[in-house]
Design a protein around this motif. Structure first.
Motif, mmCIF file in Angstrom:
data_model
loop_
_atom_site.group_PDB
_atom_site.id
_atom_site.type_symbol
_atom_site.label_atom_id
_atom_site.label_comp_id
_atom_site.label_asym_id
_atom_site.label_seq_id
_atom_site.Cartn_x
_atom_site.Cartn_y
_atom_site.Cartn_z
ATOM 1 N N VAL A 1 95.966 74.439 26.950
ATOM 2 C CA VAL A 1 97.117 73.823 27.642
ATOM 3 C C VAL A 1 97.698 72.735 26.751
ATOM 4 O O VAL A 1 96.948 71.900 26.201
ATOM 5 N N TRP A 2 99.009 72.736 26.597
ATOM 6 C CA TRP A 2 99.725 71.671 25.886
ATOM 7 C C TRP A 2 100.279 70.728 26.933
ATOM 8 O O TRP A 2 101.084 71.124 27.771
ATOM 9 N N ALA A 3 99.866 69.466 26.928
ATOM 10 C CA ALA A 3 100.263 68.492 27.950
ATOM 11 C C ALA A 3 101.111 67.403 27.310
ATOM 12 O O ALA A 3 100.571 66.428 26.771
ATOM 13 N N GLU A 4 102.410 67.557 27.366
ATOM 14 C CA GLU A 4 103.318 66.565 26.789
ATOM 15 C C GLU A 4 103.309 65.317 27.657
ATOM 16 O O GLU A 4 103.530 65.396 28.870
ATOM 17 N N PRO A 5 103.044 64.135 27.097
ATOM 18 C CA PRO A 5 103.022 62.908 27.915
ATOM 19 C C PRO A 5 104.424 62.517 28.371
ATOM 20 O O PRO A 5 105.403 62.769 27.665
ATOM 21 N N GLU A 6 104.511 61.929 29.559
ATOM 22 C CA GLU A 6 105.809 61.475 30.052
ATOM 23 C C GLU A 6 106.308 60.292 29.233
ATOM 24 O O GLU A 6 107.491 60.193 28.925
ATOM 25 N N ALA A 7 105.403 59.386 28.882
ATOM 26 C CA ALA A 7 105.769 58.267 28.015
ATOM 27 C C ALA A 7 105.639 58.708 26.566
ATOM 28 O O ALA A 7 105.140 59.793 26.268
ATOM 29 N N GLN A 8 106.090 57.859 25.659
ATOM 30 C CA GLN A 8 106.029 58.208 24.247
ATOM 31 C C GLN A 8 104.595 58.307 23.757
ATOM 32 O O GLN A 8 104.267 59.150 22.928
ATOM 33 N N GLU A 9 103.735 57.449 24.277
ATOM 34 C CA GLU A 9 102.335 57.460 23.876
ATOM 35 C C GLU A 9 101.465 57.926 25.044
ATOM 36 O O GLU A 9 101.739 57.604 26.197
ATOM 37 N N PRO A 10 100.410 58.679 24.761
ATOM 38 C CA PRO A 10 99.531 59.165 25.833
ATOM 39 C C PRO A 10 98.729 58.026 26.455
ATOM 40 O O PRO A 10 98.522 56.989 25.843
ATOM 41 N N SER A 11 98.290 58.239 27.664
ATOM 42 C CA SER A 11 97.488 57.241 28.367
ATOM 43 C C SER A 11 96.504 57.963 29.265
ATOM 44 O O SER A 11 96.471 59.196 29.323
ATOM 45 N N ALA A 12 95.725 57.193 29.986
ATOM 46 C CA ALA A 12 94.795 57.783 30.942
ATOM 47 C C ALA A 12 95.537 58.574 32.004
ATOM 48 O O ALA A 12 95.046 59.597 32.496
ATOM 49 N N ASP A 13 96.749 58.135 32.368
ATOM 50 C CA ASP A 13 97.544 58.865 33.364
ATOM 51 C C ASP A 13 97.913 60.252 32.859
ATOM 52 O O ASP A 13 97.972 61.209 33.639
ATOM 53 N N THR A 14 98.179 60.371 31.564
ATOM 54 C CA THR A 14 98.490 61.680 30.983
ATOM 55 C C THR A 14 97.320 62.629 31.201
ATOM 56 O O THR A 14 97.508 63.788 31.600
ATOM 57 N N MET A 15 96.119 62.152 30.944
ATOM 58 C CA MET A 15 94.943 62.984 31.127
ATOM 59 C C MET A 15 94.744 63.345 32.592
ATOM 60 O O MET A 15 94.462 64.499 32.927
ATOM 61 N N ARG A 16 94.915 62.367 33.470
ATOM 62 C CA ARG A 16 94.684 62.630 34.899
ATOM 63 C C ARG A 16 95.671 63.653 35.434
ATOM 64 O O ARG A 16 95.319 64.507 36.262
ATOM 65 N N THR B 1 92.637 70.974 26.727
ATOM 66 C CA THR B 1 93.967 70.396 26.908
ATOM 67 C C THR B 1 94.337 69.583 25.686
ATOM 68 O O THR B 1 93.586 68.707 25.270
ATOM 69 N N ILE B 2 95.495 69.897 25.090
ATOM 70 C CA ILE B 2 95.973 69.181 23.915
ATOM 71 C C ILE B 2 97.096 68.233 24.319
ATOM 72 O O ILE B 2 98.067 68.636 24.957
ATOM 73 N N ILE B 3 96.962 66.965 23.947
ATOM 74 C CA ILE B 3 98.006 65.967 24.197
ATOM 75 C C ILE B 3 98.553 65.512 22.854
ATOM 76 O O ILE B 3 97.793 65.011 22.006
ATOM 77 N N PRO B 4 99.846 65.715 22.596
ATOM 78 C CA PRO B 4 100.399 65.258 21.320
ATOM 79 C C PRO B 4 100.411 63.740 21.239
ATOM 80 O O PRO B 4 100.802 63.062 22.193
ATOM 81 N N ALA B 5 99.959 63.213 20.126
ATOM 82 C CA ALA B 5 99.900 61.765 19.939
ATOM 83 C C ALA B 5 99.885 61.465 18.457
ATOM 84 O O ALA B 5 99.088 62.037 17.708
ATOM 85 N N ARG B 6 100.734 60.573 18.020
ATOM 86 C CA ARG B 6 100.763 60.211 16.625
ATOM 87 C C ARG B 6 99.446 59.563 16.207
ATOM 88 O O ARG B 6 98.838 58.822 16.967
ATOM 89 N N GLY B 7 99.029 59.868 14.996
ATOM 90 C CA GLY B 7 97.751 59.360 14.511
ATOM 91 C C GLY B 7 97.791 57.902 14.143
ATOM 92 O O GLY B 7 98.804 57.293 13.997
#
Length: 203
Positions: free
Chosen positions: A53-68, A197-203
């Motif tokens: 699953v590709w889970a694009e975060p609503e905000a620019q950076e991922p957070s715990a909410d993105t995972m939940r 689940t993959i969440i895109p996030a800059r390194g």
């Protein structure tokens, strides 16, 4: 009867002297997109075919909410989350001296991938990302942060990376664990993680 050492000495003495350099193996990625957006799209396509699953975060950076949100149907108030990512804190700390058996009750492991591979929809981990190598297999669900800029075209390119060749332990994960019997009934999570689940996030 001649001994082993004599036979080997004769072989060495009579070894042909010609030079046979290894052939130049192409990378076989001419048909892949050259831009990062195209590689990302190819990665997502293959990832989803493999059950990830590709889970694009609503905000620019991922957070715990993105995972939940991504794991809304899999998390409970008592879920044990082992996280190696500061942006998504967990409630179980991973330590290098932890035994694999001590991770038997981990519901979610949150890790950052070293890089991704568009050809297979895979993410790569080394010992640096895992802390305990077994966590990527024993957790029920795997949440992975991946910088889209690190996606390689195929495994030929992946094997050329210094961080791949210099690691003591390297593993590629391609979707959740799956098996199918002779009648073609597919079961996910049979020998490993039940979801990836993959969440895109800059390194």
């Amino acid at each position: 009867m001649r001994g082993r050492n004599e036979i080997l000495a004769d072989i060495r003495a009579n070894k042909p002297t010609f030079s046979a350099p290894a052939p130049n193996v192409p990378n076989y990625d001419e048909s892949y997109p050259k831009d990062n957006a195209g590689l990302k799209a190819r990665f997502i396509e293959v990832l989803e075919k493999m059950g990830g699953v590709w889970a694009e975060p609503e905000a620019q950076e991922p957070s715990a909410d993105t995972m939940r949100r991504a794991l809304a149907d899999k998390l409970t108030a008592n879920s044990i989350i082992a996280s190696n990512v500061a942006a998504i804190p967990g409630n179980r700390r991973l330590r290098a001296h932890d035994t694999p058996a001590s991770l038997h009750d981990v519901d979610v492991a949150v890790l950052r991938a070293r890089f991704g591979v568009a050809e297979t929809g895979s993410v790569c981990f080394t010992e640096a990302e895992l802390t305990v190598n077994a966590v990527a297999y024993l957790a029920q669900h795997l949440v992975v942060l991946l910088d889209p800029a690190t996606i390689e075209t195929n495994l030929h390119r992946a094997y050329q990376r210094d961080d791949y060749r210099n690691a003591r332990y390297t593993v590629f994960h391609t979707g959740p664990s799956a098996t199918a019997d002779i009648e073609g009934v597919l079961v996910r999570g049979a020998q490993g993680v039940r979801s990836l689940t993959i969440i895109p996030a800059r390194g």
